[in-house]
Motif scaffolding. Structure first.
Motif, PDB file in Angstrom:
ATOM      1  N   THR A  18       0.802  -1.172  -0.028  1.00  0.00           N
ATOM      2  CA  THR A  18      -0.167   0.020  -0.057  1.00  0.00           C
ATOM      3  C   THR A  18       0.765   1.324  -0.064  1.00  0.00           C
ATOM      4  O   THR A  18       0.704   2.114  -0.950  1.00  0.00           O
ATOM      5  CB  THR A  18      -1.098   0.078   1.310  1.00  0.00           C
ATOM      6  N   GLY A  19       2.091   1.222   0.780  1.00  0.00           N
ATOM      7  CA  GLY A  19       2.875   2.515   0.728  1.00  0.00           C
ATOM      8  C   GLY A  19       3.569   2.684  -0.587  1.00  0.00           C
ATOM      9  O   GLY A  19       3.552   3.723  -0.832  1.00  0.00           O
ATOM     10  N   ILE A  20       4.021   1.463  -1.122  1.00  0.00           N
ATOM     11  CA  ILE A  20       4.740   1.755  -2.286  1.00  0.00           C
ATOM     12  C   ILE A  20       3.606   2.433  -3.334  1.00  0.00           C
ATOM     13  O   ILE A  20       4.014   3.114  -4.208  1.00  0.00           O
ATOM     14  CB  ILE A  20       5.329   0.458  -2.740  1.00  0.00           C
ATOM     15  N   GLY A  21       2.517   2.079  -3.384  1.00  0.00           N
ATOM     16  CA  GLY A  21       1.238   2.146  -4.141  1.00  0.00           C
ATOM     17  C   GLY A  21       1.023   3.625  -4.122  1.00  0.00           C
ATOM     18  O   GLY A  21       0.924   4.403  -5.035  1.00  0.00           O
ATOM     19  N   ASN A  22       1.269   4.029  -2.897  1.00  0.00           N
ATOM     20  CA  ASN A  22       0.765   5.579  -2.565  1.00  0.00           C
ATOM     21  C   ASN A  22       2.101   6.448  -3.007  1.00  0.00           C
ATOM     22  O   ASN A  22       1.604   7.452  -3.602  1.00  0.00           O
ATOM     23  CB  ASN A  22       0.626   5.821  -1.034  1.00  0.00           C
ATOM     24  N   VAL A  23       3.297   6.091  -3.122  1.00  0.00           N
ATOM     25  CA  VAL A  23       4.296   6.756  -3.508  1.00  0.00           C
ATOM     26  C   VAL A  23       4.114   6.717  -4.993  1.00  0.00           C
ATOM     27  O   VAL A  23       4.443   7.782  -5.666  1.00  0.00           O
ATOM     28  CB  VAL A  23       5.649   6.041  -2.878  1.00  0.00           C
ATOM     29  N   PHE A  24       3.861   5.712  -5.657  1.00  0.00           N
ATOM     30  CA  PHE A  24       3.845   5.372  -7.150  1.00  0.00           C
ATOM     31  C   PHE A  24       2.847   6.396  -7.635  1.00  0.00           C
ATOM     32  O   PHE A  24       2.980   7.157  -8.549  1.00  0.00           O
ATOM     33  CB  PHE A  24       3.327   4.027  -7.576  1.00  0.00           C
ATOM     34  N   LEU A  38       6.892  -6.484  -6.402  1.00  0.00           N
ATOM     35  CA  LEU A  38       5.330  -6.393  -6.352  1.00  0.00           C
ATOM     36  C   LEU A  38       4.589  -7.406  -7.288  1.00  0.00           C
ATOM     37  O   LEU A  38       3.372  -7.905  -6.805  1.00  0.00           O
ATOM     38  CB  LEU A  38       4.804  -4.916  -7.064  1.00  0.00           C
ATOM     39  N   GLN A  39       5.202  -7.782  -8.343  1.00  0.00           N
ATOM     40  CA  GLN A  39       4.470  -8.879  -9.289  1.00  0.00           C
ATOM     41  C   GLN A  39       4.456 -10.101  -8.512  1.00  0.00           C
ATOM     42  O   GLN A  39       3.573 -11.090  -8.664  1.00  0.00           O
ATOM     43  CB  GLN A  39       5.314  -8.791 -10.420  1.00  0.00           C
ATOM     44  N   GLU A  40       5.603 -10.409  -7.638  1.00  0.00           N
ATOM     45  CA  GLU A  40       5.476 -11.719  -6.732  1.00  0.00           C
ATOM     46  C   GLU A  40       4.574 -11.659  -5.879  1.00  0.00           C
ATOM     47  O   GLU A  40       4.012 -12.574  -5.516  1.00  0.00           O
ATOM     48  CB  GLU A  40       7.031 -11.914  -6.165  1.00  0.00           C
ATOM     49  N   ALA A  56      -0.581  -1.070  -6.472  1.00  0.00           N
ATOM     50  CA  ALA A  56       0.602  -0.455  -6.779  1.00  0.00           C
ATOM     51  C   ALA A  56       0.954  -0.664  -8.289  1.00  0.00           C
ATOM     52  O   ALA A  56       1.449   0.387  -8.732  1.00  0.00           O
ATOM     53  CB  ALA A  56       1.525  -0.813  -5.790  1.00  0.00           C
ATOM     54  N   LEU A  57       0.733  -1.833  -8.620  1.00  0.00           N
ATOM     55  CA  LEU A  57       1.283  -1.909 -10.044  1.00  0.00           C
ATOM     56  C   LEU A  57       0.422  -1.340 -10.996  1.00  0.00           C
ATOM     57  O   LEU A  57       0.953  -0.852 -12.242  1.00  0.00           O
ATOM     58  CB  LEU A  57       1.234  -3.441 -10.314  1.00  0.00           C
ATOM     59  N   CYS A  58      -0.676  -0.967 -10.754  1.00  0.00           N
ATOM     60  CA  CYS A  58      -1.731  -0.151 -11.645  1.00  0.00           C
ATOM     61  C   CYS A  58      -1.129   1.139 -11.777  1.00  0.00           C
ATOM     62  O   CYS A  58      -1.594   1.800 -12.644  1.00  0.00           O
ATOM     63  CB  CYS A  58      -3.199  -0.149 -11.317  1.00  0.00           C
ATOM     64  N   HIS A  59      -0.535   1.678 -10.644  1.00  0.00           N
ATOM     65  CA  HIS A  59       0.080   3.154 -10.707  1.00  0.00           C
ATOM     66  C   HIS A  59       1.440   2.960 -11.101  1.00  0.00           C
ATOM     67  O   HIS A  59       2.194   4.181 -11.058  1.00  0.00           O
ATOM     68  CB  HIS A  59       0.012   3.581  -9.149  1.00  0.00           C
ATOM     69  N   SER A  60       2.084   1.904 -11.558  1.00  0.00           N
ATOM     70  CA  SER A  60       3.410   1.771 -11.891  1.00  0.00           C
ATOM     71  C   SER A  60       3.714   2.374 -13.340  1.00  0.00           C
ATOM     72  O   SER A  60       4.892   2.816 -13.545  1.00  0.00           O
ATOM     73  CB  SER A  60       4.063   0.430 -12.004  1.00  0.00           C
ATOM     74  N   GLY A  61       2.810   2.487 -14.025  1.00  0.00           N
ATOM     75  CA  GLY A  61       2.692   3.079 -15.420  1.00  0.00           C
ATOM     76  C   GLY A  61       3.465   1.830 -16.646  1.00  0.00           C
ATOM     77  O   GLY A  61       3.769   2.369 -17.563  1.00  0.00           O
TER      78      GLY A  61
END
Length: 142
Positions: A18-24, A38-40, A56-61
């Motif tokens: 969740t934190g990584i997704g927020n930063v992404f 994240l994919q793992e 998070a991955l949806c926010h990765s671009g």
């Protein structure tokens, strides 16, 4: 946050993703180093961790990572327990047009599920809102 993804406690993994997704979502970091981790997590034993990683991955671009993430979200929306379905619906609503590839799964989720508390109608309402936003419509659900 990255180390949290490997913690033995699913709650810690959830908050790491969740934190990584927020930063992404804010575009504040180089996303590439996090993509594999994240994919793992998309195969995590905990559905809530899978959904948080998918968000998070949806926010990765990254289109390939987003595609994998959308598959997890669509599967959770179809087969998840009450709150897992809601979590996936909220993510699909949040990501706006990135959800378009799974719009058919979202439409399928408009059907209440009798086996869920209150037929899962809150999730139905969240998905309805997301579909209205995507389609520029104003449909209502009971």
């Amino acid at each position: 946050m990255r180390a949290a993804l490997d913690d033995r406690d699913s709650a810690v993994r959830y908050w790491g993703a969740t934190g990584i997704g927020n930063v992404f979502a804010r575009g504040e970091i180089d996303k590439l180093p996090y993509l594999m981790d994240l994919q793992e997590r998309l195969a995590d034993e905990s559905v809530t961790v899978r959904v948080a990683a998918a968000r998070a991955l949806c926010h990765s671009g990254n289109p390939k990572a987003t595609s994998k993430a959308l598959s997890v979200l669509a599967d959770t929306l179809a087969d998840g327990a009450q709150w897992e379905r809601l979590q996936a619906a909220i993510v699909l609503d949040e990501i706006d047009e990135k959800a378009l590839p799974v719009i058919d799964s979202m439409r399928d989720a408009l059907e209440p599920k009798q086996e869920l508390y209150a037929d899962g109608k809150y999730t139905v309402r969240v998905i309805n809102r997301a579909l209205n936003e995507l389609n520029g419509t104003n449909h209502t659900v009971k």
